[in-house]
Design an enzyme around this catalytic site. Structure first.
Site, PDB file in Angstrom:
ATOM      1  N   LYS A   1      -0.647  -6.225  -8.025  1.00 53.21           N
ATOM      2  CA  LYS A   1      -0.995  -7.434  -7.265  1.00 53.21           C
ATOM      3  C   LYS A   1      -2.425  -7.873  -7.635  1.00 53.21           C
ATOM      4  CE  LYS A   1      -1.815 -10.139  -3.605  1.00 53.21           C
ATOM      5  NZ  LYS A   1      -2.744  -9.582  -2.648  1.00 53.21           N
ATOM      6  N   ASP A   2      -3.341  -6.886  -7.737  1.00 52.19           N
ATOM      7  CA  ASP A   2      -4.729  -7.156  -8.137  1.00 52.19           C
ATOM      8  C   ASP A   2      -4.838  -6.826  -9.626  1.00 52.19           C
ATOM      9  OD1 ASP A   2      -6.326  -7.582  -5.380  1.00 52.19           O
ATOM     10  OD2 ASP A   2      -4.739  -6.123  -5.107  1.00 52.19           O
TER      11      ASP A   2
ATOM     12  N   HIS B   1       0.840  -1.207   0.000  1.00 50.60           N
ATOM     13  CA  HIS B   1       0.000   0.000   0.000  1.00 50.60           C
ATOM     14  C   HIS B   1       0.875   1.258   0.000  1.00 50.60           C
ATOM     15  CE1 HIS B   1      -2.828  -2.842   2.259  1.00 50.60           C
ATOM     16  NE2 HIS B   1      -3.547  -2.497   1.218  1.00 50.60           N
TER      17      HIS B   1
HETATM   18  P1  AMP Z   1      -6.487  -3.593  -0.634  1.00 50.05           P
HETATM   19  O1  AMP Z   1      -6.314  -2.837   0.642  1.00 50.05           O
HETATM   20  O2  AMP Z   1      -6.108  -5.026  -0.553  1.00 50.05           O
HETATM   21  O3  AMP Z   1      -7.832  -3.330  -1.279  1.00 50.05           O
HETATM   22  O4  AMP Z   1      -5.431  -2.973  -1.645  1.00 50.05           O
HETATM   23  C1  AMP Z   1      -5.391  -1.585  -1.921  1.00 50.05           C
HETATM   24  C2  AMP Z   1      -4.441  -1.325  -3.057  1.00 50.05           C
HETATM   25  O5  AMP Z   1      -3.154  -1.796  -2.715  1.00 50.05           O
HETATM   26  C3  AMP Z   1      -4.852  -2.038  -4.345  1.00 50.05           C
HETATM   27  O6  AMP Z   1      -4.583  -1.178  -5.456  1.00 50.05           O
HETATM   28  C4  AMP Z   1      -3.938  -3.233  -4.357  1.00 50.05           C
HETATM   29  O7  AMP Z   1      -3.666  -3.725  -5.644  1.00 50.05           O
HETATM   30  C5  AMP Z   1      -2.688  -2.653  -3.734  1.00 50.05           C
HETATM   31  N1  AMP Z   1      -1.856  -3.718  -3.174  1.00 50.05           N
HETATM   32  C6  AMP Z   1      -2.226  -4.682  -2.293  1.00 50.05           C
HETATM   33  N2  AMP Z   1      -1.201  -5.524  -2.045  1.00 50.05           N
HETATM   34  C7  AMP Z   1      -0.162  -5.082  -2.795  1.00 50.05           C
HETATM   35  C8  AMP Z   1       1.196  -5.523  -2.978  1.00 50.05           C
HETATM   36  N3  AMP Z   1       1.669  -6.603  -2.357  1.00 50.05           N
HETATM   37  N4  AMP Z   1       1.976  -4.825  -3.832  1.00 50.05           N
HETATM   38  C9  AMP Z   1       1.495  -3.735  -4.485  1.00 50.05           C
HETATM   39  N5  AMP Z   1       0.242  -3.260  -4.350  1.00 50.05           N
HETATM   40  C10 AMP Z   1      -0.574  -3.924  -3.514  1.00 50.05           C
END
Ligand code: AMP
Length: 287
Positions: A152-153, A40
């Site tokens: 990642k997503d 993040h």
């Molecule tokens: P989330 O809190 O899981 O919804 O993720 C929020 C953002 O962080 C999204 O754009 C994800 O793709 C990104 N994100 C989550 N994990 C990673 C990671 N390991 N590396 C890079 N970006 C990430």
């Protein structure tokens, strides 16, 4: 380091952006569900390269969770998150209550076709509708000029890009590379659920994807063989369930006939214990 502003209402976030825009500043947004890790935080830095001030939203969005998913036990730490966001350089965090984002009577959903069909789309019905709806709402509320999303997503990033193009949304989308633990496990808020054994077996996703990349590097161009190479390694780690291990066109996420002429994305999702992990790797056409 300047202090960070915590915004909790729709009015407050609108006023915050309006004040920055009045000063001629570009506003960047990093949408998250909190429980922050370095993945993040890397997006904050990616966003800051294109914006003058960065706002992070922290909202566990109920509409992107299925009925049997982990909404109720999703990890939360708003105070710790605010401190991390501040140290990464965020000027503000937006942490709205659910009623602020979905007031009574909310009845509109954003649906993107095509790119949402394969991979997670087959296993998490309605998930991307929930994602698109909340992201478009956040774009409209924050009036951000730029927003960062993690590779990642991968399917989520492709879906947001499609939505922004199709609906003429005036937001620049900045991608950020996958950030990993030292052993290669992709960082995820859900990694805290894993036992030591599940975590060790979860690394098979990364190993499988690296094997797929090695096969590609050795000249293999059949997407079925590429995907099977990765799947066999994941299977050997005895996951509770494999949702998918697929090799698709990296841009359209459509199936490709052999030989693949353009780049592929190999993406995998599997459960270790009760925890669903995802990971992916892009195989460039030129390698
Ligand atoms: P989330 O809190 O899981 O919804 O993720 C929020 C953002 O962080 C999204 O754009 C994800 O793709 C990104 N994100 C989550 N994990 C990673 C990671 N390991 N590396 C890079 N970006 C990430």
């Amino acid at each position: 380091m300047t202090d960070i502003v915590t915004l909790e209402t729709v009015e407050a976030v609108r006023a915050w952006t309006a004040a920055h825009h009045a000063e001629g500043r570009r506003v960047g947004l990093v949408p998250t569900m909190g429980y922050l890790h370095d993945g993040h935080l890397s997006l904050v830095r990616a966003c800051a390269a294109h914006a003058d001030v960065v706002l992070m939203s922290i909202f566990v969005n109920p509409t992107q969770f299925g009925p049997n998913e982990d909404l109720d036990r999703y990890p939360r730490d708003p105070d710790g998150d605010t401190a991390k966001a501040r140290s990464a350089g965020c000027a503000a965090v937006f942490i709205p209550p659910v009623e602020a984002m979905y007031p009574a009577g909310h009845a509109t959903t954003v649906h993107v076709d095509g790119v949402t069909g394969p991979l997670c789309g087959g296993f998490r019905p309605g998930h991307f509708d929930g994602v698109c709806t909340i992201v478009l709402k956040l774009f409209n509320l924050t009036r951000c000029d730029v927003a960062a999303f993690g590779e990642k997503d991968y399917q989520q990033l492709a879906t947001i890009r499609r939505m922004v193009r199709d609906l003429d949304v005036p937001v620049q989308i900045v991608p950020g590379p996958i950030v990993r633990e030292a052993d290669g496990l992709a960082m995820s808020s859900r990694n805290v659920y894993l036992s030591a054994d599940e975590r060790a077996r979860g690394l098979s996703l990364r190993r499988g994807l690296l094997a797929a990349r090695a096969a590609w590097g050795a000249g293999e161009r059949d997407p079925v063989v590429i995907a099977r190479t990765a799947r066999e390694i994941v299977e050997a780690a005895a996951p509770t369930r494999i949702d998918y291990v697929d090799a698709l066109d990296a841009e359209t996420l459509r199936s490709v006939d052999a030989p693949a002429a353009r780049g592929l994305v190999v993406a995998a999702a599997a459960y270790f214990g009760g925890t669903r992990l995802i990971d992916n790797i892009v195989l460039e056409a030129s390698t």
